[in-house]
Design an enzyme around this catalytic site. Structure first.
Site, PDB file in Angstrom:
ATOM      1  N   HIS A 103      42.249  43.877  31.869  1.00 18.58           N
ATOM      2  CA  HIS A 103      42.016  45.308  31.718  1.00 18.58           C
ATOM      3  C   HIS A 103      41.332  45.872  32.950  1.00 18.58           C
ATOM      4  CE1 HIS A 103      38.596  43.182  29.919  1.00 18.58           C
ATOM      5  NE2 HIS A 103      37.840  44.192  30.325  1.00 18.58           N
ATOM      6  N   HIS A 151      40.722  42.580  35.421  1.00 18.94           N
ATOM      7  CA  HIS A 151      40.031  41.329  35.097  1.00 18.94           C
ATOM      8  C   HIS A 151      40.212  40.985  33.619  1.00 18.94           C
ATOM      9  CE1 HIS A 151      37.192  44.379  33.749  1.00 18.94           C
ATOM     10  NE2 HIS A 151      36.643  43.465  32.974  1.00 18.94           N
TER      11      HIS A 151
END
Ligand SMILES: [Fe+2]
Length: 325
Positions: free
Chosen positions: A266, A110
């Site tokens: 990440h 995300h």
């Protein structure tokens, strides 16, 4: 904490030894020779900022001296700190708790807070307690992912828009989480349901690079049925997740990671069993994304980003975006 007045030419910390060493070919660098804090000189701050923009995520070891105040004071050198739109801070100010004991483990790819229009420009994450194994974080370079797309796919992506929301099926994401913790986290996280339409490709306001806005808050591409939408998202997202576009960081207590949230995704790996993992995040205000065609992101719901208990909320600086909606 206020530092004693110092002669302007002699900052308390010696930052002339700043070095930047790449960790991966396409993303990530370690910065050494800096003691982070609110008293860094301008040259050091601009060197750090340039390294973030170039390498997308930078890492600092041995910053154990930082506490909530100096973490925030350093963050202010990069921009304006903003609060999470729904999750209360842990210090009554801007520090968001990233702990593994409340159902909030982010084991999905995300970009932070993309369910609001002006999602954060930078996130600054500080490790307080690290488990004996596991709990690594991965980042991906979404500019590199875009750049490696075959030309016809890039042309298609340039024209797409997608709706991001914070209201998604947590049970499907974390089937093994204790249901009570999960339910509590879901309740807080989705206390207000946001929906924002972003371009799938944004033009980075500082570097001019084109980056992909995808990740787990993206629910659906505008104008497609659910099936086609999912298939297209999966194709694009697969380029983000290619190992060549990623870097993986093994945390030590005292580490700080700073990423350009406009050019990365990440993933926090949930593999440290029940060991404690405690990190603190301060995010810096971003601006409303602009697509390749010049169209901006639009907040679809609610009518405005509600005010948090303290300060301003991430995404609140909609900068006229509502008037266009
Ligand atoms: Fe995150």
């Amino acid at each position: 904490m206020t530092s004693a007045p110092a002669a302007p030419a002699a900052p308390a910390t010696a930052n002339t030894a700043l070095t930047v060493e790449k960790v991966g070919g396409r993303i990530g660098a370690v910065i050494s020779g800096v003691r982070l804090g609110g008293d860094l000189d301008e040259a050091t701050v601009s060197a750090i900022r340039a390294a973030i923009l170039e390498h997308k995520v930078v890492f600092f070891r041995d910053q154990q001296h930082l506490d909530a105040d100096s973490h925030e004071a350093f963050a202010r050198l990069l921009g304006t700190p903003v609060a999470h739109p729904t999750v209360p801070s842990v210090d009554g100010r801007y520090a968001l708790g990233i702990d593994n004991d409340h159902g909030g483990r982010a084991n999905q790819w995300h970009t932070d807070v993309t369910f609001v229009p002006a999602y954060p420009a930078f996130s600054i994450l500080r490790a307080e307690v690290i488990p004996p194994y596991g709990g690594n974080t991965l980042w991906s370079n979404t500019a590199a992912a875009y750049a490696e797309l075959p030309e016809p796919l890039r042309v298609l992506a340039d024209s797409l828009r997608g709706v991001h929301t914070n209201d998604y099926d947590y049970a499907a994401v974390r089937p093994d989480a204790p249901s009570e913790a999960l339910e509590q986290h879901r309740k807080v996280f989705t206390s207000v349901t946001f929906q924002t339409e972003h371009p799938v490709v944004r033009v980075h306001p500082e570097t001019g690079e084109r980056t992909l806005i995808l990740g787990n808050f993206l629910q659906k591409l505008t104008g497609f049925n659910r099936q086609d939408s999912r298939a297209l998202i999966d194709v694009l997202q697969s380029h983000v997740e290619r190992p060549e576009n990623t870097v993986r960081w093994q945390w030590r207590a005292g580490d700080v990671a700073i990423w350009d949230n406009r050019a990365t995704q990440h993933y926090g790996v949930d593999d440290s069993d029940d060991h404690e993992r405690t990190l603190r995040r301060v995010t810096i205000d971003g601006d409303v994304p602009v697509g390749v065609d010049g169209r901006r992101s639009v907040l679809l719901a609610p009518e405005s980003v509600p005010e948090p208990e303290y300060g301003i909320a991430s995404g609140a600086s909609t900068d006229g975006v509502l008037a266009e909606a």
